[in-house]
Design an enzyme around this catalytic site. Structure first.
Site, short mmCIF file in Angstrom:
data_model
loop_
_atom_site.label_atom_id
_atom_site.label_comp_id
_atom_site.label_asym_id
_atom_site.label_seq_id
_atom_site.Cartn_x
_atom_site.Cartn_y
_atom_site.Cartn_z
N LYS A 42 0.51 -1.02 0.45
CA LYS A 42 -0.05 -0.08 0.20
C LYS A 42 0.73 1.34 -0.18
O LYS A 42 0.40 2.24 -0.78
CB LYS A 42 -1.28 0.07 1.30
CG LYS A 42 -2.04 -0.56 1.24
CD LYS A 42 -2.94 -0.91 2.02
CE LYS A 42 -3.63 -1.72 2.18
NZ LYS A 42 -5.06 -1.78 3.24
N ASP A 87 -10.47 2.26 1.10
CA ASP A 87 -10.56 1.85 2.51
C ASP A 87 -10.95 3.13 3.74
O ASP A 87 -12.05 2.80 4.30
CB ASP A 87 -9.14 1.64 3.34
CG ASP A 87 -8.79 0.46 2.69
OD1 ASP A 87 -9.34 -0.84 2.16
OD2 ASP A 87 -7.27 0.00 3.52
#
Length: 280
Positions: A70, A106
């Site tokens: 990420k 997210d």
């Protein structure tokens, strides 16, 4: 032209990747939407990521990223959009016109998962963990009007990114060492979000459940976690990792395919079935 040449491709990358439910969720969405797309899972670590990206052809439309990629993918993107820039974590790469755009589903996924349970605003929040997922949870909490956040850290020195983010968001962040959990945490918070493994959260599960009105555990396998069980015994509202996974994946499907009516219920049912199969 062969039929397969019309197929668009997407995938989830990470290491390890065998546990990922993303293929189940995305494929369920494609089937419901009538899209002849492919969605696969690839074991890719930080070292192998640049070569993987360079090897993609024009049929690719998007990538989902899990740990440890990420943050590693950020310098490999042509553009990093909000809120990925803000939290310093990209979980989605959109591929179009030879360009890579990194973004983050997210953060809105956390918000949608909570909204689904009737939680639309919070003031005081407790984070268990200080990593990339905790950063997304902090950004989500700020968007839901949180003004003060406590973060429980096994190593407080690892909270620098969280401090930077809190300062940018105007949130009062207080990092508490794991050993000081009982004395250093507030008596009550609106929301607790755990972003650490089940075994790591177990020693503080009862304390966290006792102090929070809503408990959000970002894990989905194994489920229920010990924290979720403690929260259930305490009569708290419990939100799980599958709730987050479904909502962030639905946003990915929307961004990658351009479709707007995403079958969230179908995706959730597919994820629940897959987890039941894993449990035997």
């Amino acid at each position: 032209m062969r039929p397969e040449e019309h197929v668009r491709r997407c995938a989830v990358l990470g290491s390890p990747i065998g546990h990922s439910l993303s293929p189940v969720l995305h494929r369920a969405a494609y089937a419901e939407l009538g899209l002849p797309w492919r969605y696969d899972a690839f074991e890719v670590d930080e070292e192998g990521l640049p070569a993987f990206l360079e090897g993609l052809d024009a049929s690719w439309r998007g990538l989902s990223l899990t740990m440890p990629l990420k943050r590693a993918v950020i310098p490999l993107c042509d553009e990093v959009a909000e809120p990925a820039r803000l939290v310093g974590a990209v979980n989605t790469v959109l591929l179009a016109g030879g360009r890579r755009t990194g973004t983050n589903t997210d953060v809105p996924g956390v918000i949608e998962a909570l909204r689904e349970r009737g939680v639309t605003s919070v003031r005081e929040v407790l984070l268990v963990g200080v990593g990339a997922t905790a950063s997304s949870a902090l950004a989500a909490a700020a968007a839901m009007d949180a003004s003060r956040v406590w973060a429980l850290a096994r190593d407080p020195a690892r909270a620098q990114d969280l401090h930077r983010l809190a300062a940018e968001l105007g949130v009062d962040l207080r990092v508490v060492a794991w050993d000081d959990a009982v004395a250093g945490l507030p008596a009550g918070v609106d929301l607790a979000v755990s972003t650490v493994p089940d075994e790591a959260a177990a020693p503080v599960a009862a304390e966290v459940a006792r102090r929070a009105e809503v408990v959000f555990d970002a894990l989905y396998d194994p489920w229920p976690t010990r924290l979720a069980e403690a929260a259930g015994r305490a009569g708290r509202v419990v939100v799980g990792g599958l709730d987050l996974l479904v909502h962030q994946a639905a946003l990915q499907v929307e961004q990658m395919t351009g479709k707007t009516s995403i079958p969230v219920a179908t995706m959730r049912a597919a994820g629940e079935e897959a987890l039941r199969d894993r449990a035997g």
